[in-house]
Design an enzyme around this catalytic site. Structure first.
Site, PDB file in Angstrom:
ATOM      1  CB  SER A 262      16.748   3.898  -3.940  1.00 28.27           C
ATOM      2  OG  SER A 262      16.147   4.055  -5.195  1.00 28.27           O
TER       3      SER A 262
ATOM      4  CD  GLU B 218      27.966 -10.251  -9.667  1.00 31.19           C
ATOM      5  OE1 GLU B 218      27.362 -10.077 -10.734  1.00 31.19           O
ATOM      6  OE2 GLU B 218      29.205 -10.093  -9.559  1.00 31.19           O
TER       7      GLU B 218
ATOM      8  CG  ASN C 252      10.363   5.417   1.724  1.00 31.99           C
ATOM      9  OD1 ASN C 252      10.735   4.279   1.990  1.00 31.99           O
ATOM     10  ND2 ASN C 252      10.285   5.850   0.459  1.00 31.99           N
TER      11      ASN C 252
ATOM     12  NE  ARG D 185       5.780   1.307  -9.741  1.00 36.68           N
ATOM     13  CZ  ARG D 185       7.031   0.933  -9.988  1.00 36.68           C
ATOM     14  NH1 ARG D 185       7.388   0.595 -11.205  1.00 36.68           N
ATOM     15  NH2 ARG D 185       7.907   0.891  -9.020  1.00 36.68           N
TER      16      ARG D 185
ATOM     17  CG  ASN E 172       4.829  -2.801  -1.802  1.00 37.04           C
ATOM     18  OD1 ASN E 172       5.146  -3.811  -2.412  1.00 37.04           O
ATOM     19  ND2 ASN E 172       5.288  -2.514  -0.605  1.00 37.04           N
TER      20      ASN E 172
ATOM     21  NE  ARG F 216       1.786   5.143  -2.652  1.00 41.36           N
ATOM     22  CZ  ARG F 216       2.687   4.736  -3.562  1.00 41.36           C
ATOM     23  NH1 ARG F 216       2.349   4.686  -4.836  1.00 41.36           N
ATOM     24  NH2 ARG F 216       3.909   4.408  -3.205  1.00 41.36           N
TER      25      ARG F 216
ATOM     26  NE  ARG G  76       7.105   6.380  -0.621  1.00 42.96           N
ATOM     27  CZ  ARG G  76       7.021   5.268  -1.321  1.00 42.96           C
ATOM     28  NH1 ARG G  76       6.006   4.451  -1.127  1.00 42.96           N
ATOM     29  NH2 ARG G  76       7.925   4.956  -2.205  1.00 42.96           N
TER      30      ARG G  76
ATOM     31  CG  ASP H 298      10.194   0.160  -6.203  1.00 42.37           C
ATOM     32  OD1 ASP H 298       9.227   0.692  -5.615  1.00 42.37           O
ATOM     33  OD2 ASP H 298      10.824   0.732  -7.119  1.00 42.37           O
TER      34      ASP H 298
ATOM     35  NE  ARG I 280      14.228   0.016  -7.208  1.00 44.77           N
ATOM     36  CZ  ARG I 280      14.427   1.204  -6.666  1.00 44.77           C
ATOM     37  NH1 ARG I 280      15.635   1.612  -6.435  1.00 44.77           N
ATOM     38  NH2 ARG I 280      13.400   2.001  -6.368  1.00 44.77           N
TER      39      ARG I 280
HETATM   40  C1  FPP Z   1       8.235   0.496  -2.240  1.00 46.13           C
HETATM   41  O1  FPP Z   1       7.119   0.380  -3.069  1.00 46.13           O
HETATM   42  C2  FPP Z   1       7.942  -0.076  -0.958  1.00 46.13           C
HETATM   43  C3  FPP Z   1       8.040   0.569   0.220  1.00 46.13           C
HETATM   44  C4  FPP Z   1       8.491   1.956   0.377  1.00 46.13           C
HETATM   45  C5  FPP Z   1       7.668  -0.103   1.449  1.00 46.13           C
HETATM   46  C6  FPP Z   1       8.155  -1.491   1.596  1.00 46.13           C
HETATM   47  C7  FPP Z   1       7.307  -2.105   2.579  1.00 46.13           C
HETATM   48  C8  FPP Z   1       6.785  -3.332   2.519  1.00 46.13           C
HETATM   49  C9  FPP Z   1       7.074  -4.340   1.483  1.00 46.13           C
HETATM   50  C10 FPP Z   1       5.816  -3.671   3.542  1.00 46.13           C
HETATM   51  C11 FPP Z   1       6.189  -4.676   4.501  1.00 46.13           C
HETATM   52  C12 FPP Z   1       7.489  -4.630   5.108  1.00 46.13           C
HETATM   53  C13 FPP Z   1       7.743  -5.256   6.275  1.00 46.13           C
HETATM   54  C14 FPP Z   1       9.100  -5.336   6.811  1.00 46.13           C
HETATM   55  C15 FPP Z   1       6.657  -5.877   7.055  1.00 46.13           C
HETATM   56  P1  FPP Z   1       6.428   1.696  -3.588  1.00 46.13           P
HETATM   57  O2  FPP Z   1       5.356   2.054  -2.625  1.00 46.13           O
HETATM   58  O3  FPP Z   1       7.457   2.754  -3.787  1.00 46.13           O
HETATM   59  O4  FPP Z   1       5.831   1.239  -4.935  1.00 46.13           O
HETATM   60  P2  FPP Z   1       5.646   2.140  -6.241  1.00 46.13           P
HETATM   61  O5  FPP Z   1       7.020   2.438  -6.749  1.00 46.13           O
HETATM   62  O6  FPP Z   1       4.886   1.224  -7.150  1.00 46.13           O
HETATM   63  O7  FPP Z   1       4.864   3.350  -5.861  1.00 46.13           O
END
Ligand code: FPP
Length: 240
Positions: free
Chosen positions: A194, A205, A66, A22, A20, A31, A69, A18, A186
């Site tokens: 989630s 754990e 998701n 931010r 990415n 994003r 989004r 989690d 996490r």
């Molecule tokens: C949550 O961060 C992240 C995701 C919903 C996507 C996860 C995907 C990756 C890490 C990309 C690569 C994955 C693979 C398998 C190649 P968020 O966007 O909810 O962050 P935020 O809470 O800061 O908005």
């Protein structure tokens, strides 16, 4: 089950990646820029597993929630998953990584599903690290789909309702070939699970850390695993 001794290894680690969005926002970027940075971290963390004694790594790439989004973020993520598979397949194969996907494939683009199936087949002879990617995955959805299949077997007379146990239900889950996670991490400071591996993490754990996923390095991972080794897991028993 006896209480596990300290100094234990986490054989199976599951990660909710989690932060990415931010991370990108803090840099004034879209994003998707954060998701791309996050994908590079996936490769780093997978490659760190053998040295850290992690044999199973399960990562939450896209949840059943998701889809809410924006269209452009969803499309961008799906393109990223396709590119990740195309770019990383050979490397994963060479490094002895067996890749599996969990989640409902029905709503995914058939071209992506084809790549997922091919990567599973390509790497099925590997046994060094087991990477499971949760894509269009939700714990409740998984249990619901498993229950539907189980109910079908009961209706067809193949299964006696009296014989249904936790083990029986586990066999119908997407994760039926995997051990339960020892540790769920996490990133990004949120303390929620989630809808991730609800059934499987009953005795896991948890570690919630503030670091955003694109900043999460193999060194962070090693530190968390080290502190996991000092925890006492009791599985409901009394500590010794
Ligand atoms: C949550 O961060 C992240 C995701 C919903 C996507 C996860 C995907 C990756 C890490 C990309 C690569 C994955 C693979 C398998 C190649 P968020 O966007 O909810 O962050 P935020 O809470 O800061 O908005």
């Amino acid at each position: 089950m006896p209480a596990a001794k300290t100094g234990q290894r986490a054989e199976h680690v599951a990660i909710i990646m989690d932060g990415n969005g931010r991370w990108a926002q803090a840099r004034g970027r879209p994003r998707l820029f954060g998701h791309h940075a996050g994908a590079r971290r996936v490769s780093e963390i997978v490659e760190a597993c053998p040295e850290l004694g992690v044999r199973y790594l399960t990562i939450f790439a896209f949840s059943t929630e998701n889809w809410r989004r924006t269209q452009s973020e969803v499309t961008g993520l799906m393109t990223l998953f396709r590119r990740y598979i195309l770019k990383e397949a050979q490397r994963l194969l060479d490094r002895g990584v067996r890749v599996r996907f969990i989640g409902d494939r029905d709503r995914l683009d058939p071209k992506l599903v084809r790549l997922m199936d091919d990567l599973e087949v390509l790497t099925r002879g590997n046994d060094h690290v087991h990477l499971t990617i949760a894509l269009n995955y939700g714990g409740r959805d998984e249990v619901t789909r498993a229950t539907r299949r189980l109910a079908r077997e009961v209706a067809e007379g193949k299964l006696n309702p009296e014989d249904v146990s936790a083990e029986t239900l586990s066999r119908f889950l997407d994760t039926h070939t995997l051990p339960d996670p020892d540790l769920v991490i996490r990133t990004s400071g949120e303390a929620r699970i989630s809808n991730f591996l609800l059934w499987q993490s009953a005795y896991s754990e948890y570690e919630f850390i503030d670091t955003l996923w694109p900043d999460f390095t193999a060194a962070h991972f090693a530190r968390i695993l080290d502190s996991f080794g000092k925890r006492e897991r009791r599985y409901g028993a009394v500590g010794g």
